[in-house]
Design an enzyme around this catalytic site. Structure first.
Site, PDB file in Angstrom:
ATOM      1  CB  SER A 173       3.025  25.419  10.519  1.00 18.00           C
ATOM      2  OG  SER A 173       3.736  25.908  11.408  1.00 18.00           O
ATOM      3  CE  LYS A 225      24.832  33.757  23.127  1.00 18.65           C
ATOM      4  NZ  LYS A 225      24.158  34.492  21.864  1.00 18.65           N
TER       5      LYS A 225
END
Length: 342
Positions: A173, A225
């Site tokens: 990763s 948000k």
């Protein structure tokens, strides 16, 4: 009268001892506080790995050879050293290989140290001549942390310093995001590499709060948000928006790998899976199978190897405590020596 004088003398001594101990405690506290800021400062340490190999050779020869053989070997070594000095006269120093190590965690917290070590290499390295080997061990972590680590490695390539990423155990990763930023990747056969994917586990306690009749409100301004949170309700629209962010991050990851390793078939390797290096070699994810130790061992005679690392500067308190420890060890050695002579 003498009794009260003895009491007064005892009280005075006790007061002086308490004052001395209190003063020492205050001094130690101040030294510790003054050292907190300095402890963040790191100093660059450079160690010759060639000298380490020479020490190993001398230790083995000292144990395995008799006195006559050691003398003959020493004479031959002196002749070779003189010949090498003559050959180097008037010539530019040979290749230098700078060896750095990165041990990663979820936040890639070692990236600041890596950046400082790369700064040191760039100050001394000769473009087009010297190389860098970065020994990476990391299962991955945050996109921001490992994205920065990969960008730090790319700085070396931008300055024409060839980079080799060495993986002995795992570079998956984010760890692989770093590794593929190098010019080549050398990995031990059973090292784990790949996992070109993105994951974002998000526990959600909203139903538990509802079950216990606990209200939770999160007031935001802006439609996106807070699309996913631990305590608030995750709506289908919020979940879809968050998934879109993951997809765009995955596409950026794939683009990074493709740019660094254009011959890799992204359709085969960018599914989040991982491979042993011996399998990854055929997929183009690594270039060579070898341990990091063997990689350096092979070039020890053809290049000068330097291990570059950072170390926290010792505070005044640490220096004092270290001095006390050394003094105590020396005293113990002296006492033991005298006891042994009895």
């Amino acid at each position: 009268m003498a009794f009260w004088l003895d009491i007064a003398a005892f009280a005075l001594k006790a007061l002086l001892i308490v004052a001395a101990v209190g003063g020492l405690a205050v001094l130690i506290a101040r030294l510790a506080r003054s050292g907190e800021a300095k402890d963040k400062d790191k100093e660059i340490k450079v160690r010759s790995l060639n000298e380490r190999y020479d020490e190993m050779r001398d230790a083995m020869n000292g144990a395995l050879l008799d006195k006559k053989e050691r003398k003959a070997l020493a004479r031959a070594g002196k002749k070779e050293a003189k010949a090498a000095v003559k050959a180097r006269r008037g010539q530019e120093p040979g290749k230098r290989i700078y060896v750095l190590a990165f041990k990663g965690d979820m936040r890639a917290s070692a990236v600041k140290r890596l950046g400082a070590e790369i700064d040191a290499v760039l100050i001394a390295a000769r473009p087009g001549t010297d190389e860098a080997v970065i020994r990476i061990e990391s299962p991955g972590g945050t996109v921001t942390g490992y994205g920065l680590a990969a960008a730090e490695i790319l700085r070396l390539r931008e300055h024409k310093i060839k980079v080799t990423a060495s993986v002995d155990q795992v570079a998956a990763s984010g760890g692989y995001m770093m590794a593929c930023a190098a010019d080549r990747i050398v990995a031990a056969p059973f090292a784990v590499v790949g996992s070109i994917g993105v994951v974002a586990p998000v526990p959600n306690l909203h139903r538990l709060l509802q079950k216990n009749e606990i209200d939770f409100e999160e007031i935001t301004a802006g439609e996106f948000k807070r699309t996913v949170s631990v305590l608030g309700e995750i709506t289908p629209a919020g979940r879809e928006h968050f998934r879109g962010k993951l997809d765009s991050t995955h596409e950026a990851f794939k683009a990074h790998v493709h740019e660094c390793r254009p011959n890799v078939d992204m359709a085969k390797v960018a599914n989040g899976d991982y491979w042993l290096a011996r399998e990854a070699l055929g997929l183009g994810l690594v270039d060579e199978l070898s341990t990091g130790d063997e990689l350096l061992f092979r070039v020890r005679d053809s290049a000068r190897l330097y291990e570059v690392s950072t170390e926290a500067r010792k505070t005044l308190l640490q220096q004092l405590l270290g001095g006390f420890g050394i003094a105590a060890r020396k005293t113990a050695d002296v006492i033991a020596g005298k006891l042994g002579a009895l």
